[in-house]
Write an enzyme that holds these catalytic residues in place. Structure first.
Site, PDB file in Angstrom:
ATOM      1  N   HIS A  84       0.835  -1.194   0.000  1.00 46.36           N
ATOM      2  CA  HIS A  84       0.000   0.000   0.000  1.00 46.36           C
ATOM      3  C   HIS A  84       0.872   1.248   0.000  1.00 46.36           C
ATOM      4  O   HIS A  84       2.055   1.201   0.366  1.00 46.36           O
ATOM      5  CB  HIS A  84      -0.932  -0.014   1.206  1.00 46.36           C
ATOM      6  CG  HIS A  84      -2.024  -1.031   1.093  1.00 46.36           C
ATOM      7  ND1 HIS A  84      -3.049  -1.136   1.998  1.00 46.36           N
ATOM      8  CD2 HIS A  84      -2.258  -1.992   0.158  1.00 46.36           C
ATOM      9  CE1 HIS A  84      -3.859  -2.109   1.635  1.00 46.36           C
ATOM     10  NE2 HIS A  84      -3.401  -2.647   0.526  1.00 46.36           N
ATOM     11  N   GLU A  86       0.860   3.841   1.932  1.00 40.52           N
ATOM     12  CA  GLU A  86       1.364   4.190   3.262  1.00 40.52           C
ATOM     13  C   GLU A  86       2.557   3.321   3.644  1.00 40.52           C
ATOM     14  O   GLU A  86       3.539   3.801   4.208  1.00 40.52           O
ATOM     15  CB  GLU A  86       0.264   4.006   4.325  1.00 40.52           C
ATOM     16  CG  GLU A  86      -1.004   4.785   4.059  1.00 40.52           C
ATOM     17  CD  GLU A  86      -2.066   3.995   3.303  1.00 40.52           C
ATOM     18  OE1 GLU A  86      -3.259   4.155   3.625  1.00 40.52           O
ATOM     19  OE2 GLU A  86      -1.720   3.223   2.378  1.00 40.52           O
ATOM     20  N   CYS A 112      -6.240   1.377   5.484  1.00 38.97           N
ATOM     21  CA  CYS A 112      -6.823   0.116   5.923  1.00 38.97           C
ATOM     22  C   CYS A 112      -6.272  -0.207   7.307  1.00 38.97           C
ATOM     23  O   CYS A 112      -5.384   0.479   7.812  1.00 38.97           O
ATOM     24  CB  CYS A 112      -6.475  -1.003   4.934  1.00 38.97           C
ATOM     25  SG  CYS A 112      -4.737  -1.502   4.990  1.00 38.97           S
ATOM     26  N   CYS A 115      -2.371  -0.783   7.426  1.00 39.85           N
ATOM     27  CA  CYS A 115      -1.624   0.478   7.367  1.00 39.85           C
ATOM     28  C   CYS A 115      -1.838   1.307   8.629  1.00 39.85           C
ATOM     29  O   CYS A 115      -0.907   1.968   9.104  1.00 39.85           O
ATOM     30  CB  CYS A 115      -2.013   1.267   6.126  1.00 39.85           C
ATOM     31  SG  CYS A 115      -1.431   0.473   4.601  1.00 39.85           S
TER      32      CYS A 115
END
Length: 157
Positions: A84, A86, A112, A115
């Protein structure tokens, strides 16, 4: 009489637009996400979602497995080939030896739960997002950790 400076965007919008630009590098077939980590109004790291360094992207592997299996948004992240945005930004900061503790992360979409846990442990104190994301557990743990999540609407909204 209006001055030029009256039309200048604020810091949050400035960094959010950089996150949106970063998202344009994404190779994800489902959702392009960008993240920018900022500390003391300086960019520390950026990230976008995509396959790990040196590995083939989903379009080169025949498509998105989660999409092929009909997995709803926000579920079964372990089936995703990509990191992801992040995660990539946090990894970039670590690789460069840059502390992100007490910083702000600007993300095009709300993090999410995976993260969110990384953001908590990285010591980031503030999250600014453009779009919501269907992950109630992420919202709950960020609330419990006392991390502010601010949704920044586009100026035209």
């Amino acid at each position: 009489m209006s001055h030029y400076f009256d039309q200048r965007i604020g810091w949050d919008e400035y960094f959010m637009q950089m996150a949106e630009l970063t998202a344009k590098r994404s190779t994800c077939l489902r959702r392009q996400v960008g993240a920018v980590i900022v500390k003391d109004r300086h960019i520390i790291a950026t990230g976008y979602n995509g396959a790990p360094r040196g590995l083939k992207h989903c379009d080169e592997k025949g498509g998105c497995l989660r999409q092929q299996l009909g997995v709803p948004s926000g579920q079964r992240h372990e089936l995703c080939r990509a990191l992801h945005a992040e995660q990539n930004a946090i990894i970039q900061a670590a690789t460069l030896g840059q502390s992100i503790e007490d910083g702000t992360i600007y993300v095009t979409h709300q993090p999410c739960v995976i993260c969110a846990k990384m953001i908590i442990n990285a010591g980031i104190k503030r999250i600014v997002v453009r779009e919501a994301y269907p992950d109630e557990m992420a919202t709950e743990i960020l609330d419990e950790a006392g991390i502010r999540v601010i949704q920044l609407k586009k100026a035209t909204e």
